[in-house]
Design an enzyme around this catalytic site. Structure first.
Site, PDB file in Angstrom:
ATOM      1  N   ASP A 189       0.952  -0.891  -0.137  1.00  0.00           N
ATOM      2  CA  ASP A 189       0.182   0.422  -0.266  1.00  0.00           C
ATOM      3  C   ASP A 189       1.079   1.469   0.498  1.00  0.00           C
ATOM      4  OD1 ASP A 189      -1.307   2.073   0.580  1.00  0.00           O
ATOM      5  OD2 ASP A 189      -3.437   1.116   1.930  1.00  0.00           O
ATOM      6  N   GLY A 221     -20.302  -8.773   0.820  1.00  0.00           N
ATOM      7  CA  GLY A 221     -19.488  -9.026   1.357  1.00  0.00           C
ATOM      8  C   GLY A 221     -19.678  -7.696   2.551  1.00  0.00           C
ATOM      9  N   HIS A 232     -21.695 -10.058  -4.580  1.00  0.00           N
ATOM     10  CA  HIS A 232     -21.352  -8.839  -3.608  1.00  0.00           C
ATOM     11  C   HIS A 232     -22.015  -8.038  -2.746  1.00  0.00           C
ATOM     12  CE1 HIS A 232     -18.391  -5.025  -5.236  1.00  0.00           C
ATOM     13  NE2 HIS A 232     -19.122  -4.677  -4.230  1.00  0.00           N
ATOM     14  N   ASP A 292     -15.828 -11.385  -4.580  1.00  0.00           N
ATOM     15  CA  ASP A 292     -17.469 -11.649  -4.416  1.00  0.00           C
ATOM     16  C   ASP A 292     -17.362 -10.385  -5.302  1.00  0.00           C
ATOM     17  OD1 ASP A 292     -20.012 -10.896  -2.461  1.00  0.00           O
ATOM     18  OD2 ASP A 292     -18.511  -9.209  -1.875  1.00  0.00           O
ATOM     19  N   CYS A 333     -12.190  -9.094  -2.985  1.00  0.00           N
ATOM     20  CA  CYS A 333     -13.926  -9.336  -2.141  1.00  0.00           C
ATOM     21  C   CYS A 333     -13.866  -7.636  -2.529  1.00  0.00           C
ATOM     22  CB  CYS A 333     -13.850 -10.435  -0.675  1.00  0.00           C
ATOM     23  SG  CYS A 333     -14.013 -11.016  -0.682  1.00  0.00           S
ATOM     24  N   ALA A 334     -13.348  -6.489  -3.356  1.00  0.00           N
ATOM     25  CA  ALA A 334     -13.582  -5.354  -3.616  1.00  0.00           C
ATOM     26  C   ALA A 334     -13.512  -4.693  -4.592  1.00  0.00           C
ATOM     27  CB  ALA A 334     -11.379  -5.035  -3.283  1.00  0.00           C
ATOM     28  N   ARG A 335     -12.787  -4.556  -6.069  1.00  0.00           N
ATOM     29  CA  ARG A 335     -14.316  -4.476  -6.713  1.00  0.00           C
ATOM     30  C   ARG A 335     -13.492  -5.123  -7.777  1.00  0.00           C
ATOM     31  NH1 ARG A 335     -18.388  -1.012  -6.639  1.00  0.00           N
ATOM     32  NH2 ARG A 335     -18.059   0.543  -4.477  1.00  0.00           N
ATOM     33  N   GLU A 350     -21.964  -7.125 -13.171  1.00  0.00           N
ATOM     34  CA  GLU A 350     -22.747  -7.540 -12.593  1.00  0.00           C
ATOM     35  C   GLU A 350     -23.641  -7.666 -12.432  1.00  0.00           C
ATOM     36  OE1 GLU A 350     -21.086  -6.187  -8.695  1.00  0.00           O
ATOM     37  OE2 GLU A 350     -19.461  -6.927  -8.627  1.00  0.00           O
TER      38      GLU A 350
END
Length: 353
Positions: free
Chosen positions: A198, A309, A307, A283, A257-259, A288
């Site tokens: 990060d 989560g 999606h 997720d 599980c983000a984007r 989608e």
């Protein structure tokens, strides 16, 4: 002061109204509350009129905003047209981390402040991410489906078929924000060695025993489990593709599980088909919902959820409380904490009270 609660099936009008009634300074009818509620998520949201991931009828919203000073909502579309047609509106509070269903530029031009609810579903998303990592490692969904179909396969006990334990695994974690930090701490507590990538993180924010990667490549080369928690920006779009997957150790696990835009799903599917990767769990998906016949439906060792989560009762209730607290500050004449266009408030450019 008049407040509109524009709820939906997740952050309901009941949740929003109860949050307002419990906020400091709004108890006992300090504000006049009216309500509307949409059918989301039973019908999907869409992008329209300059806003994204929104659901609700603009005309219904404009009518409901007549004489309203403050609106609190989760998914209703606060487009240029809605804002321009609601001359009494001074504050829009959106109960999600990214208020993409508000045209913030239009709100700023019209002197309307916008606030959001950062972190409202961080715990839910972190818990779901951990569950997806474990589901991928142990192939829980696949084995459940087989057992229910009467297929009891003890050959999965063969060494080449079994997955890794979390304890002792090296987890590469991209994004150490509200969600990523919680995932990292939980996995470290389970005995994983966590490496974080990060560029914006303060190294001192990491827990003892965690490691900050110098760059993405150095993380990928060691990560037997890769989990994504970055925000989607022009810099992070497709940050994981075929080149990055090739750098992972053989039989690695990839979890997102983000984007959906962070990941090249065809590259992951190629890795699973070739045996380079052991498993994957998502997720967030490239489309989608996925269209019929999409490759991911037939790719081995893929676990998917739609999606959800961030979907928990506590997340909805916390979203309402965060939004209500900012409304209470505004009503008391104080600066709301979570402003998306603070320049409007700070310059005193609000629509006349």
């Amino acid at each position: 002061m008049k407040v509109l609660t524009a709820g939906d099936g997740f952050v309901t009008t009941k949740v929003l109204t109860e949050a307002l009634s419990g906020a400091d300074g709004l108890e006992g009818g300090a504000v006049e509350v009216s309500s509307i509620q949409s059918n989301w998520p039973n019908e999907p949201y869409s992008d329209f009129s300059g806003v994204r991931e929104a659901f609700g009828d603009e005309d219904e919203l404009i009518e409901a905003l007549t004489g309203v000073d403050v609106a609190i909502s989760h998914t209703y579309p606060f487009s240029e047209r809605v804002i321009a047609s609601s001359p009494d509106l001074k504050l829009i509070t959106i109960t999600r981390g990214g208020p993409v269903n508000v045209d913030i530029e239009a709100a700023t031009r019209h002197g309307v402040v916008v606030s959001n609810a950062p972190g409202r579903n961080a715990v839910a998303t972190a818990e779901h991410s951990i569950a997806m990592i474990m589901a991928a490692a142990r192939q829980i969904a696949q084995r459940d489906a087989e057992v229910k179909a009467g297929d009891w396969r003890s050959d999965y006990y063969n060494y080449d078929q079994v997955g890794p334990e979390i304890a002792g695994s090296t987890v590469g974690l991209c994004g150490y924000g509200n969600v990523g930090g919680k995932v990292a701490r939980a996995l470290a507590a389970m005995g994983a060695h966590v490496i974080v990538f990060d560029p914006w993180v303060d190294p001192n924010a990491l827990e003892p025993g965690m490691e900050l990667a110098e760059d993405l490549d150095s993380l990928l080369e060691r990560a037997s489990i890769l989990t994504l928690h970055q925000r989607l920006t022009k810099d992070t779009e497709l940050m994981i593709g075929a080149e990055q997957i090739a750098k992972l150790p053989d039989q690695a696990i990839v979890v997102n599980c983000a984007r959906g835009g962070l990941l090249d799903y065809d590259a992951v599917a190629d890795g699973l088909d070739s045996g380079k990767l052991f498993a994957a769990a998502f997720d967030a998906l490239p489309e989608e919902p996925l269209p019929e016949g999409h490759r991911l439906f037939s790719t081995p060792r893929v676990t998917m959820t739609p999606h959800l989560g961030g979907a928990s009762k506590q997340a909805a209730e916390l979203a309402g409380r965060i939004g209500a607290a900012d409304i209470a500050r505004f009503v008391r004449g104080e600066r709301p904490e979570h402003l998306m266009n603070p320049e409007v408030y700070e310059a005193g450019n609000l629509r006349a009270k």
